[in-house]
Design a protein around this motif. Structure first.
Motif, PDB file in Angstrom:
ATOM      1  N   GLY A  59      -1.383   3.485 -20.609  1.00 41.31           N
ATOM      2  CA  GLY A  59      -0.073   3.899 -20.129  1.00 41.31           C
ATOM      3  C   GLY A  59      -0.113   4.232 -18.648  1.00 41.31           C
ATOM      4  N   ILE A  60       1.084   4.262 -18.022  1.00 42.04           N
ATOM      5  CA  ILE A  60       1.209   4.600 -16.603  1.00 42.04           C
ATOM      6  C   ILE A  60       2.218   5.724 -16.461  1.00 42.04           C
ATOM      7  N   ASN A  61       1.893   6.682 -15.635  1.00 43.25           N
ATOM      8  CA  ASN A  61       2.823   7.743 -15.288  1.00 43.25           C
ATOM      9  C   ASN A  61       2.880   7.865 -13.766  1.00 43.25           C
ATOM     10  N   ARG A  62       4.102   7.930 -13.217  1.00 46.17           N
ATOM     11  CA  ARG A  62       4.240   8.202 -11.790  1.00 46.17           C
ATOM     12  C   ARG A  62       4.548   9.675 -11.615  1.00 46.17           C
ATOM     13  N   ARG A  63       3.705  10.342 -10.866  1.00 48.11           N
ATOM     14  CA  ARG A  63       3.897  11.776 -10.666  1.00 48.11           C
ATOM     15  C   ARG A  63       5.199  12.028  -9.917  1.00 48.11           C
ATOM     16  N   HIS A  64       5.971  12.991 -10.394  1.00 47.74           N
ATOM     17  CA  HIS A  64       7.277  13.303  -9.818  1.00 47.74           C
ATOM     18  C   HIS A  64       7.181  13.570  -8.317  1.00 47.74           C
ATOM     19  N   GLY A  65       8.091  12.976  -7.577  1.00 47.22           N
ATOM     20  CA  GLY A  65       8.176  13.206  -6.140  1.00 47.22           C
ATOM     21  C   GLY A  65       7.153  12.455  -5.323  1.00 47.22           C
ATOM     22  N   THR A  66       6.379  11.591  -5.966  1.00 48.84           N
ATOM     23  CA  THR A  66       5.330  10.850  -5.264  1.00 48.84           C
ATOM     24  C   THR A  66       5.319   9.401  -5.736  1.00 48.84           C
ATOM     25  N   ASN A  67       4.448   8.617  -5.099  1.00 48.66           N
ATOM     26  CA  ASN A  67       4.168   7.257  -5.558  1.00 48.66           C
ATOM     27  C   ASN A  67       2.720   7.142  -6.020  1.00 48.66           C
ATOM     28  N   LEU A  68       2.246   8.220  -6.620  1.00 42.29           N
ATOM     29  CA  LEU A  68       0.926   8.215  -7.232  1.00 42.29           C
ATOM     30  C   LEU A  68       1.056   7.747  -8.668  1.00 42.29           C
ATOM     31  N   LEU A  69       0.487   6.581  -8.958  1.00 44.67           N
ATOM     32  CA  LEU A  69       0.506   6.033 -10.310  1.00 44.67           C
ATOM     33  C   LEU A  69      -0.769   6.448 -11.024  1.00 44.67           C
ATOM     34  N   GLN A  70      -0.604   7.108 -12.148  1.00 42.36           N
ATOM     35  CA  GLN A  70      -1.737   7.577 -12.936  1.00 42.36           C
ATOM     36  C   GLN A  70      -1.908   6.678 -14.155  1.00 42.36           C
ATOM     37  N   ASP A 122       0.837  -1.200   0.000  1.00 45.15           N
ATOM     38  CA  ASP A 122       0.000   0.000   0.000  1.00 45.15           C
ATOM     39  C   ASP A 122       0.875   1.253   0.000  1.00 45.15           C
ATOM     40  N   TYR A 123       2.149   1.071  -0.349  1.00 42.76           N
ATOM     41  CA  TYR A 123       3.066   2.198  -0.419  1.00 42.76           C
ATOM     42  C   TYR A 123       2.754   3.096  -1.618  1.00 42.76           C
ATOM     43  N   LEU A 124       2.091   2.534  -2.635  1.00 47.61           N
ATOM     44  CA  LEU A 124       1.745   3.305  -3.821  1.00 47.61           C
ATOM     45  C   LEU A 124       0.251   3.596  -3.841  1.00 47.61           C
ATOM     46  N   GLN A 125      -0.102   4.688  -4.490  1.00 46.49           N
ATOM     47  CA  GLN A 125      -1.500   5.053  -4.655  1.00 46.49           C
ATOM     48  C   GLN A 125      -1.839   5.028  -6.147  1.00 46.49           C
ATOM     49  N   LEU A 126      -3.116   4.792  -6.445  1.00 46.43           N
ATOM     50  CA  LEU A 126      -3.558   4.676  -7.831  1.00 46.43           C
ATOM     51  C   LEU A 126      -4.572   5.756  -8.175  1.00 46.43           C
ATOM     52  N   SER A 127      -4.411   6.318  -9.354  1.00 52.03           N
ATOM     53  CA  SER A 127      -5.439   7.133  -9.985  1.00 52.03           C
ATOM     54  C   SER A 127      -5.762   6.413 -11.292  1.00 52.03           C
ATOM     55  N   ASN A 128      -6.825   5.622 -11.267  1.00 45.40           N
ATOM     56  CA  ASN A 128      -7.102   4.702 -12.359  1.00 45.40           C
ATOM     57  C   ASN A 128      -8.202   5.228 -13.276  1.00 45.40           C
ATOM     58  N   ARG A 129      -7.781   5.733 -14.431  1.00 40.08           N
ATOM     59  CA  ARG A 129      -8.730   6.162 -15.450  1.00 40.08           C
ATOM     60  C   ARG A 129      -8.672   5.257 -16.677  1.00 40.08           C
TER      61      ARG A 129
END
Length: 483
Positions: free
Chosen positions: A233-244, A216-223
């Motif tokens: 595609g997947i993008n990790r926002r800079h400075g975070t573990n938010l996977l878009q 649970d160290y990463l978070q998801l924004s799943n669209r």
């Protein structure tokens, strides 16, 4: 660098035709003139090529074209890093990861802090951390009455290499470097997680997402949704573990992608706490990131990696960047007790000087070749190949290089789709390199008379497809095999 595991499968299929078309066998009396003709190909107009061919036994120069021109080598830099590591660290070197304490065990209680100390192992997987927790449980420990300290101080806190592109930041080949890290697979892509997106059969529905190792160290924004177009595609926002997650995955299909994490030590902390909980071990104190283990701490459990002479096989076959960076910092720690890339570069230079190479003729800033500040000539690379040929560890290093046309992934590596059906198949042992506008191929090939040759070819600043340049590299390799 590894660029989507050398080339994306689809692009590889397209490029394969070009590669084969570029492999028509030249005359068996191939000469320097034929190499001149190959380098005059219009695909190289405006580009810069450094090419040198030498006899492996005598070192005599057989052909040269801009041999001292320094160019960006991409992953050919791994030849310097791994050869130096075999010398500085030794073929039997092993990375270690330890559980230690500064306290005492009283029944089921460990009175004192528990330290998880990483010494740079890029091959550790979640199961290895679970095994360390199990070793602790086997001693009867069920409670830690102190802090849980994650010690990654063996290396410095610089997570990325000098001048690495921000575009690579979330990729598996641009993953952050830590002395305490974890890999999701047996390719040892440390500092990443494997994200699997599964598309429902019904179009328009959100994809299901699984992360490995589970955390649970990463978070998801799943669209991302199920649908046509192959736009996922997947993008990790800079400075975070938010996977878009965005785009579409074909209905009923799945997509697997490695994504780097921000601060891999924190991921290890999350996973090891899970592992302790699985063993019924509770920690009463705090989680401490980056604390140093006391010199007098007692070792409770330990994991050791395979020896370096085995680790260089996945490193070189699969062009593993994170393993290369770990070796560079390990050399710095071994040589000057400083786990930095700069100290590692000094250690590599020391090895090269001992072999009689001119270190003033090159510039190295990382271990993998991901930085465009690295500059090497074909002269330097062939000097290295000749020097390596005389080392007691040469056979292990030589066999770890990708072997042309061999379909076995851990034999052919990044050359397994190239040069099939040519005299270079199962003959050429060489390191590949790929970046935007950069391609390289350097190694060993046996000619038509049974004599081993060393060669290095680096091409920079081309604007055609990478497949066209690699087709030319293949023609050069075939010309050498027919020399």
């Amino acid at each position: 660098m590894r660029l989507g595991r050398w080339i994306h499968a689809g692009a590889m299929a397209l490029g394969f035709g070009l590669l084969l078309s570029g492999c028509a066998s030249p005359s068996k009396t191939a000469t320097g003139q034929s190499l001149d003709q190959l380098l005059a190909d219009p695909a190289l107009h405006g580009a810069t090529v450094s090419l040198m061919v030498r006899d492996a036994r005598s070192g005599n120069t057989l052909y040269q074209h801009n041999p001292r021109t320094r160019l960006v080598p991409a992953s050919n830099l791994k030849l310097l890093t791994t050869a130096a590591a075999m010398d500085v660290l030794g073929p039997h070197y092993q990375f270690a990861t330890q559980l230690l304490t500064n306290g005492t065990q009283q029944g089921e209680r460990l009175v004192g802090n528990l330290y998880l100390r990483g010494l740079g192992d890029p091959t550790l997987q979640f199961a290895d951390y679970q095994a360390l927790a199990a070793q602790l449980a086997s001693k009867g420990v069920r409670q830690v009455q102190g802090d849980l300290v994650f010690d990654d101080t063996w290396f410095d806190a610089e997570r990325l290499g000098v001048d690495w592109s921000h575009d690579d930041e979330s990729t598996y080949y641009g993953a952050q470097i830590s002395a305490l890290t974890v890999s999701p697979n047996a390719d040892f892509d440390a500092g990443t997680v494997l994200v699997t997106a599964k598309a429902p059969v019904r179009v328009g529905q959100p994809v299901g997402v699984e992360i490995f190792p589970p955390t649970d160290y990463l978070q998801l924004s799943n669209r991302a949704v199920s649908g046509p177009g192959n736009t996922y595609g997947i993008n990790r926002r800079h400075g975070t573990n938010l996977l878009q997650l965005s785009g579409a995955v074909a209905p009923g299909k799945q997509s697997k992608q490695l994504v780097s994490v921000w601060e891999p030590t924190q991921l290890v902390a999350n996973l090891f706490e899970q592992a302790l909980a699985q063993q019924g071990i509770t920690v009463l104190g705090r989680r401490v990131i980056g604390g140093a283990s006391p010199a007098a701490a007692n070792v409770l459990a330990e994991h050791r990696s395979a020896p370096l002479q085995e680790l260089i096989t996945p490193l070189l076959k699969l062009s593993n960047n994170n393993m290369s960076e770990a070796l560079l910092k390990a050399m710095g720690r071994q040589s000057t007790n400083s786990g930095t890339a700069a100290a590692g570069v000094v250690a590599v230079a020391g090895f090269l000087k001992r072999q009689g190479l001119d270190t003033a003729a090159l510039n190295q800033v990382d271990g993998s070749g991901l930085s465009r500040l690295n500059l090497v000539s074909s002269q330097t690379l062939t000097d290295l190949l000749l020097a390596a040929n005389k080392q007691p560890w040469f056979n292990a290093w030589y066999n770890a290089l990708p072997i042309a046309g061999n379909s076995d992934r851990m034999t052919g590596g990044s050359l397994r789709y190239r040069l099939r059906g040519t005299p270079a198949q199962n003959n050429l042992h060489a390191k590949t390199g790929s970046m935007g506008g950069v391609s390289s191929l350097s190694g060993y090939v046996t000619d038509a008379h049974g004599q081993r040759l060393v060669f290095a070819m680096i091409t920079n600043n081309y604007v055609v497809s990478g497949a066209q340049v690699k087709a030319l590299e293949n023609r050069v390799a075939v010309a050498l095999a027919n020399w």
